[in-house]
Design a protein around this motif. Sequence first.
Motif, short mmCIF file in Angstrom:
data_model
loop_
_atom_site.label_atom_id
_atom_site.label_comp_id
_atom_site.label_asym_id
_atom_site.label_seq_id
_atom_site.Cartn_x
_atom_site.Cartn_y
_atom_site.Cartn_z
N PHE A 37 0.84 -1.19 0.00
CA PHE A 37 0.00 0.00 0.00
C PHE A 37 0.89 1.25 0.00
O PHE A 37 0.88 2.03 0.95
CB PHE A 37 -0.88 -0.07 1.26
CG PHE A 37 -2.11 0.80 1.26
CD1 PHE A 37 -3.18 0.52 0.43
CD2 PHE A 37 -2.22 1.87 2.14
CE1 PHE A 37 -4.33 1.29 0.47
CE2 PHE A 37 -3.36 2.65 2.18
CZ PHE A 37 -4.42 2.37 1.34
N PHE A 77 -4.39 -7.85 4.36
CA PHE A 77 -5.17 -6.75 4.95
C PHE A 77 -6.38 -7.31 5.69
O PHE A 77 -6.71 -6.88 6.80
CB PHE A 77 -5.60 -5.77 3.86
CG PHE A 77 -6.32 -4.57 4.41
CD1 PHE A 77 -5.63 -3.56 5.06
CD2 PHE A 77 -7.71 -4.47 4.32
CE1 PHE A 77 -6.30 -2.48 5.62
CE2 PHE A 77 -8.38 -3.39 4.87
CZ PHE A 77 -7.68 -2.39 5.51
N SER A 94 -1.91 0.41 8.78
CA SER A 94 -2.07 -0.12 7.43
C SER A 94 -3.02 0.72 6.60
O SER A 94 -3.82 0.18 5.84
CB SER A 94 -2.56 -1.58 7.53
OG SER A 94 -2.25 -2.29 6.35
N GLY A 95 -2.92 2.04 6.74
CA GLY A 95 -3.82 2.92 5.98
C GLY A 95 -5.27 2.54 6.20
O GLY A 95 -6.08 2.60 5.28
N MET A 96 -5.58 2.11 7.42
CA MET A 96 -6.92 1.59 7.68
C MET A 96 -7.90 2.73 7.95
O MET A 96 -7.70 3.55 8.84
CB MET A 96 -6.89 0.61 8.85
CG MET A 96 -8.24 -0.06 9.05
SD MET A 96 -8.19 -1.38 10.25
CE MET A 96 -7.76 -2.79 9.23
N THR A 97 -8.97 2.75 7.15
CA THR A 97 -10.00 3.77 7.30
C THR A 97 -10.84 3.50 8.56
O THR A 97 -11.21 2.35 8.81
CB THR A 97 -10.92 3.76 6.06
OG1 THR A 97 -10.10 3.97 4.91
CG2 THR A 97 -12.00 4.83 6.13
N ARG A 102 -15.85 -1.23 11.80
CA ARG A 102 -14.57 -1.60 12.43
C ARG A 102 -14.52 -1.10 13.87
O ARG A 102 -13.96 -1.78 14.74
CB ARG A 102 -13.40 -1.04 11.61
CG ARG A 102 -13.24 -1.74 10.25
CD ARG A 102 -12.21 -1.07 9.38
NE ARG A 102 -12.06 -1.74 8.09
CZ ARG A 102 -11.55 -1.19 7.01
NH1 ARG A 102 -11.11 0.05 7.04
NH2 ARG A 102 -11.45 -1.89 5.89
N GLN A 142 -9.47 -4.47 -3.39
CA GLN A 142 -8.72 -5.27 -2.42
C GLN A 142 -9.68 -5.84 -1.39
O GLN A 142 -10.51 -5.09 -0.84
CB GLN A 142 -7.68 -4.40 -1.74
CG GLN A 142 -7.01 -5.15 -0.62
CD GLN A 142 -5.91 -4.35 0.02
OE1 GLN A 142 -4.88 -4.15 -0.58
NE2 GLN A 142 -6.16 -3.89 1.22
N GLY A 144 -11.77 -6.88 1.59
CA GLY A 144 -11.98 -6.33 2.92
C GLY A 144 -11.72 -4.84 3.04
O GLY A 144 -11.78 -4.29 4.14
N SER A 145 -11.42 -4.18 1.92
CA SER A 145 -11.12 -2.75 1.99
C SER A 145 -12.41 -1.94 1.86
O SER A 145 -13.46 -2.46 1.48
CB SER A 145 -10.16 -2.35 0.86
OG SER A 145 -10.81 -2.54 -0.39
N PHE A 181 -9.75 2.14 -5.54
CA PHE A 181 -8.65 2.02 -4.59
C PHE A 181 -8.41 3.39 -3.94
O PHE A 181 -8.84 4.41 -4.44
CB PHE A 181 -7.39 1.55 -5.34
CG PHE A 181 -6.38 0.85 -4.48
CD1 PHE A 181 -6.75 0.09 -3.38
CD2 PHE A 181 -5.02 0.94 -4.78
CE1 PHE A 181 -5.81 -0.56 -2.60
CE2 PHE A 181 -4.07 0.30 -4.00
CZ PHE A 181 -4.47 -0.45 -2.91
N ASP A 182 -7.66 3.37 -2.84
CA ASP A 182 -7.38 4.61 -2.11
C ASP A 182 -6.48 5.53 -2.95
O ASP A 182 -5.60 5.07 -3.67
CB ASP A 182 -6.68 4.31 -0.78
CG ASP A 182 -7.57 3.53 0.18
OD1 ASP A 182 -8.21 2.55 -0.26
OD2 ASP A 182 -7.63 3.88 1.36
N GLU A 206 -12.29 9.73 3.51
CA GLU A 206 -12.06 8.66 4.50
C GLU A 206 -10.90 9.11 5.38
O GLU A 206 -10.02 9.83 4.91
CB GLU A 206 -11.66 7.36 3.80
CG GLU A 206 -12.72 6.83 2.88
CD GLU A 206 -12.38 5.47 2.26
OE1 GLU A 206 -11.42 4.81 2.73
OE2 GLU A 206 -13.07 5.09 1.32
N TYR A 208 -7.79 7.77 7.94
CA TYR A 208 -7.03 6.62 8.42
C TYR A 208 -6.75 6.77 9.92
O TYR A 208 -6.47 7.88 10.40
CB TYR A 208 -5.68 6.51 7.71
CG TYR A 208 -5.73 6.26 6.21
CD1 TYR A 208 -6.89 5.84 5.57
CD2 TYR A 208 -4.58 6.45 5.44
CE1 TYR A 208 -6.91 5.60 4.20
CE2 TYR A 208 -4.59 6.22 4.07
CZ TYR A 208 -5.76 5.81 3.45
OH TYR A 208 -5.77 5.58 2.10
#
Length: 245
Positions: A37, A77, A94-97, A102, A142, A144-145, A181-182, A206, A208
């Motif tokens: 990523f 991911f 991990s660049g997680m939004t 979540r 991707q 689960g994104s 994608f992001d 979004e 992170y």
Amino acid sequence: MKKSVLFLGGLSLVSILMLAGCSKPSDVLVVGTNASFPPFEYVGGVSGDEINGFDIDLARQIAEDAGKTLKIENMKFDSLIVALNAGKIDVIASGMTITPDRQASVNFSDPYYEATQVVLMSKENNSIHNVDDLTGKHIGVQLGSTGDIMAKNYSEDVTAFNTGFEAIMELKNGKVDLVLFDSEPAASFLDKNPELKLIKLDFAPEFYGFAVAKEKVELIKSINNTLSTMKSNGQYEALVNQYMK
Ligand code: GLN
């Protein structure tokens, strides 16, 4: 003879104690990521197998401020939240939004980066001008994104890959019409794939965040302190200038 055996026995007891001290999990901050990523996390460096990136530099400072040694675990991911809640990792970087879904299972730090989804597609494809044009398209994402979740709002024809990189390979092979994608990783992949173009549609922003297991309240506080110090002392801005376009 007897004496040396005893001596060795003594030594090994000491080394066991030392080892136990060194490997005590509380001395190590295990950070889980999916190093596919860029520029947030990617494999490269001099040895070719180092994990580097914006998130990794932030995680390094987070570990230092918490008085711990940083250890990076690279995984899918889609496995990160499971690994976090199983205690295999302490933090997700991990660049997680940050999303409400979540947030039901993990705690997020303060937001540290604003992003959005973008469309990647062939330069020759002129069929997408707004979100409605995504209807019925074969979309690569991707697994689960947020791109995966969002794509399903527009089309039933969504294929999820383990990494965004794989989704982009399939786009180049003509197997999907577009990839959702992001923004920053998309721009970074675009650099290496001049036959593709990036389109910005009207997608919501979004944010992170670093994720931590619900019970680790002190760790979240410590991460937020590091982020706010890095923002006020210029370190955060220096990383943005180093990694982002
Ligand atoms: N920001 C996206 C998400 O949280 C993608 C993150 C990633 O692929 N590393 O789902």
